[in-house]
Design an enzyme around this catalytic site. Structure first.
Site, PDB file in Angstrom:
ATOM      1  N   ASN A   1       0.807  -1.226   0.000  1.00 23.28           N
ATOM      2  CA  ASN A   1       0.000   0.000   0.000  1.00 23.28           C
ATOM      3  C   ASN A   1       0.842   1.279   0.000  1.00 23.28           C
ATOM      4  O   ASN A   1       0.488   2.266  -0.630  1.00 23.28           O
ATOM      5  CB  ASN A   1      -0.997  -0.008   1.164  1.00 23.28           C
ATOM      6  CG  ASN A   1      -0.337  -0.110   2.516  1.00 23.28           C
ATOM      7  OD1 ASN A   1       0.690  -0.769   2.677  1.00 23.28           O
ATOM      8  ND2 ASN A   1      -0.928   0.529   3.507  1.00 23.28           N
TER       9      ASN A   1
ATOM     10  N   GLY B   1       1.917  -5.594   7.289  1.00 20.35           N
ATOM     11  CA  GLY B   1       0.889  -6.204   6.451  1.00 20.35           C
ATOM     12  C   GLY B   1      -0.350  -6.531   7.251  1.00 20.35           C
ATOM     13  O   GLY B   1      -0.639  -5.911   8.280  1.00 20.35           O
ATOM     14  N   SER B   2      -1.071  -7.528   6.794  1.00 24.77           N
ATOM     15  CA  SER B   2      -2.361  -7.876   7.385  1.00 24.77           C
ATOM     16  C   SER B   2      -2.195  -8.725   8.635  1.00 24.77           C
ATOM     17  O   SER B   2      -1.152  -9.355   8.857  1.00 24.77           O
ATOM     18  CB  SER B   2      -3.209  -8.644   6.367  1.00 24.77           C
ATOM     19  OG  SER B   2      -2.647  -9.921   6.118  1.00 24.77           O
TER      20      SER B   2
ATOM     21  N   GLU C   1       3.752  -4.815  12.186  1.00 23.60           N
ATOM     22  CA  GLU C   1       2.944  -3.622  11.955  1.00 23.60           C
ATOM     23  C   GLU C   1       1.719  -4.050  11.169  1.00 23.60           C
ATOM     24  O   GLU C   1       1.797  -4.293   9.968  1.00 23.60           O
ATOM     25  CB  GLU C   1       3.757  -2.568  11.195  1.00 23.60           C
ATOM     26  CG  GLU C   1       4.968  -2.055  11.953  1.00 23.60           C
ATOM     27  CD  GLU C   1       4.603  -1.252  13.190  1.00 23.60           C
ATOM     28  OE1 GLU C   1       3.439  -0.788  13.280  1.00 23.60           O
ATOM     29  OE2 GLU C   1       5.464  -1.085  14.061  1.00 23.60           O
TER      30      GLU C   1
ATOM     31  N   CYS D   1      -3.324   1.584   6.461  1.00 24.23           N
ATOM     32  CA  CYS D   1      -3.598   0.817   7.681  1.00 24.23           C
ATOM     33  C   CYS D   1      -4.132   1.679   8.812  1.00 24.23           C
ATOM     34  O   CYS D   1      -4.808   1.171   9.718  1.00 24.23           O
ATOM     35  CB  CYS D   1      -2.358   0.063   8.141  1.00 24.23           C
ATOM     36  SG  CYS D   1      -0.951   1.137   8.524  1.00 24.23           S
TER      37      CYS D   1
ATOM     38  N   GLU E   1     -11.358  -5.481   8.436  1.00 22.52           N
ATOM     39  CA  GLU E   1     -10.751  -4.203   8.059  1.00 22.52           C
ATOM     40  C   GLU E   1     -11.074  -3.929   6.598  1.00 22.52           C
ATOM     41  O   GLU E   1     -10.866  -4.786   5.732  1.00 22.52           O
ATOM     42  CB  GLU E   1      -9.240  -4.254   8.267  1.00 22.52           C
ATOM     43  CG  GLU E   1      -8.534  -2.965   7.930  1.00 22.52           C
ATOM     44  CD  GLU E   1      -7.022  -3.043   8.108  1.00 22.52           C
ATOM     45  OE1 GLU E   1      -6.353  -2.006   7.999  1.00 22.52           O
ATOM     46  OE2 GLU E   1      -6.517  -4.168   8.352  1.00 22.52           O
TER      47      GLU E   1
END
Length: 442
Positions: free
Chosen positions: A99, A172-173, A194, A228, A318
């Site tokens: 992203n 990331g996720s 993160e 995020c 999310e």
């Protein structure tokens, strides 16, 4: 080459990296545009300028950061001098997301190099042109045994995770973060994760609605919501909901025009898989603004959804896209029932002019970080640690916190030889009362 202990070498490496990234800025901006139509303004604001700022700050402060820190000694160790040494972990793996593919790859790299580590960076395969320019920059700056870039998809990432590292930094996720944590646990490798979550944005009846709408529209729809720390959903006092929605409509039009698809400032979704996931979230929702989509260009309009069920698809995960659910509340007591349905978020935002409401909100809920009367901007201050809590992440970085993240803090006591108190040595007969008295003062 001894990048582990030679601070001047580390500094010169970062100076060389700064020169390389400045020379390649136009290529970076073009790569970000090619990967998902990110405008030059947005790319400079959120990617290139942040990296150059982080580099300059790190270069300026590296000698101070790396210097052993003297701390006040314990009376029990008298006479001594006590220190904290920052020691590099060793071989570090950085797995970067798509992203903000440039900034979120380079900033951990900068810190890991500053701390004296060897670094392998795995950029996202979903932004291939940015990954290619990152590889070029690294190859022009570092020897491969110091910093290297390994490109590839999930199979490459999985192979890297089977290897033993001294530290892993992942952005990331949450689901992939769990995979990384599980792989790291095999070797007891420390990690920074993160991640993300459903970030609430709370608006009470005292808020300045026009300003709130402007700042929320900016924070939500920058990078087409693929951020995020973007506001994930709005919780608004029901008396001001209608006026707020009207203000949001006005601000979206001001920012992106009557047809955002024609705006040069509005990015696209990164790929068809993510586009389809977002489109599916709109099924059976009450869309009060936007909702237009185009598969060919991976476009989804800035979209506002009114009062979705908490059990609906859009409220179960999310969002990570340009969809903004708005849910009203009557009493502040309802906020806890809604927010507590989800894991601890990476960010929380509160818009209000009531200091009492603000403080109660900030202390009542656990979250990584956030803002009062704004969104997203806490990320920009390198003096603040950035990271999550619970499912939204482990560990933090930015500025001096980044250096600490990639350093083992080694405690050292340097004991003098000119005095050696006999109290601590056996035999202990007759010493118990004295040691109890002395320990009360420690």
């Amino acid at each position: 080459m001894n990048f582990k202990t030679d601070i001047s070498f580390r500094k010169q490496s970062l100076i060389k990296l700064l020169d390389t990234v400045i020379r390649n800025e136009d290529a970076i901006l073009q790569a970000l545009y090619n990967d998902f139509k990110k405008s030059a303004f947005e790319a400079v604001l959120t990617e290139t300028s942040y990296v150059t700022s982080e580099l300059k700050n790190t270069i300026k402060s590296i000698a101070s950061l790396a210097k052993p820190k003297r701390v006040f000694p314990s009376l029990a160790n008298f006479p001594s001098r006590d220190y904290i040494y920052s020691e590099p972990y060793g071989k570090v793996l950085v797995i970067a997301p798509w992203n903000y593919p440039y900034q979120l790859a380079l900033c951990p790299l900068i810190a890991a190099v500053a701390a004296g580590n060897q670094v392998v960076v795995k950029p996202s395969e979903l932004t291939p042109q940015t990954a290619a320019i990152i590889a070029k920059i690294v190859a022009e700056t570092f020897d491969a045994d110091h910093v290297d870039v390994i490109q590839g998809g999930t199979d490459v990432a999985n192979d890297l995770l089977t290897q033993r590292w001294d530290y892993i930094f992942f952005t990331g996720s949450v689901p992939v973060g769990k995979i990384v944590a599980k792989a790291a646990a095999e070797f007891l490798t420390p990690v920074t994760l993160e991640l993300g979550g459903k970030n609430p944005c709370i608006i009470d009846q005292t808020a300045s609605l026009k300003l709130a709408a402007k700042r929320i529209v900016w924070g939500k729809f920058i990078n087409a919501g693929q951020t995020c720390i973007a506001p994930d959903y709005i919780l608004i006092q029901n008396k001001v909901k209608a006026e707020f929605i009207a203000q949001v409509k006005e601000e979206i039009t001001t920012a992106f025009g009557e047809n955002p698809q024609l705006s040069a400032d509005y990015p696209r979704i990164v790929n068809h898989k993510n586009w389809k996931r977002l489109v599916d979230l709109l099924f059976e929702t009450d869309i009060v603004l936007g909702g237009q989509t185009d598969a060919a260009s991976l476009y989804i309009a800035p979209t506002v959804v009114d009062e979705p069920s908490l059990d609906s698809a859009i409220m179960k995960e999310e969002i990570f896209g340009p969809l903004l659910p708005i849910i009203s509340y009557e009493s502040p007591d309802e906020l806890h029932d809604i927010i507590s349905k989800y894991e601890k978020p990476l960010s929380l935002y509160v818009f209000s002019t009531s200091s009492d409401f603000i403080e109660k909100t900030l202390t009542r809920f656990s979250f990584g970080g956030g803002c009062v009367n704004d969104t997203v901007i806490h990320f920009a201050n390198h003096r603040l640690p950035f990271g999550g809590v619970g499912h939204s992440g482990i560990g933090a970085y930015h500025g001096k916190f980044s250096f600490r993240t990639f350093s083992h803090q080694k405690s050292i006591v340097k004991k003098a030889n000119w005095l050696d108190l006999p109290l601590r040595y056996a035999p202990y007969n007759g010493k118990l009362k004295l040691i109890k008295k002395l320990l009360k003062w420690l």
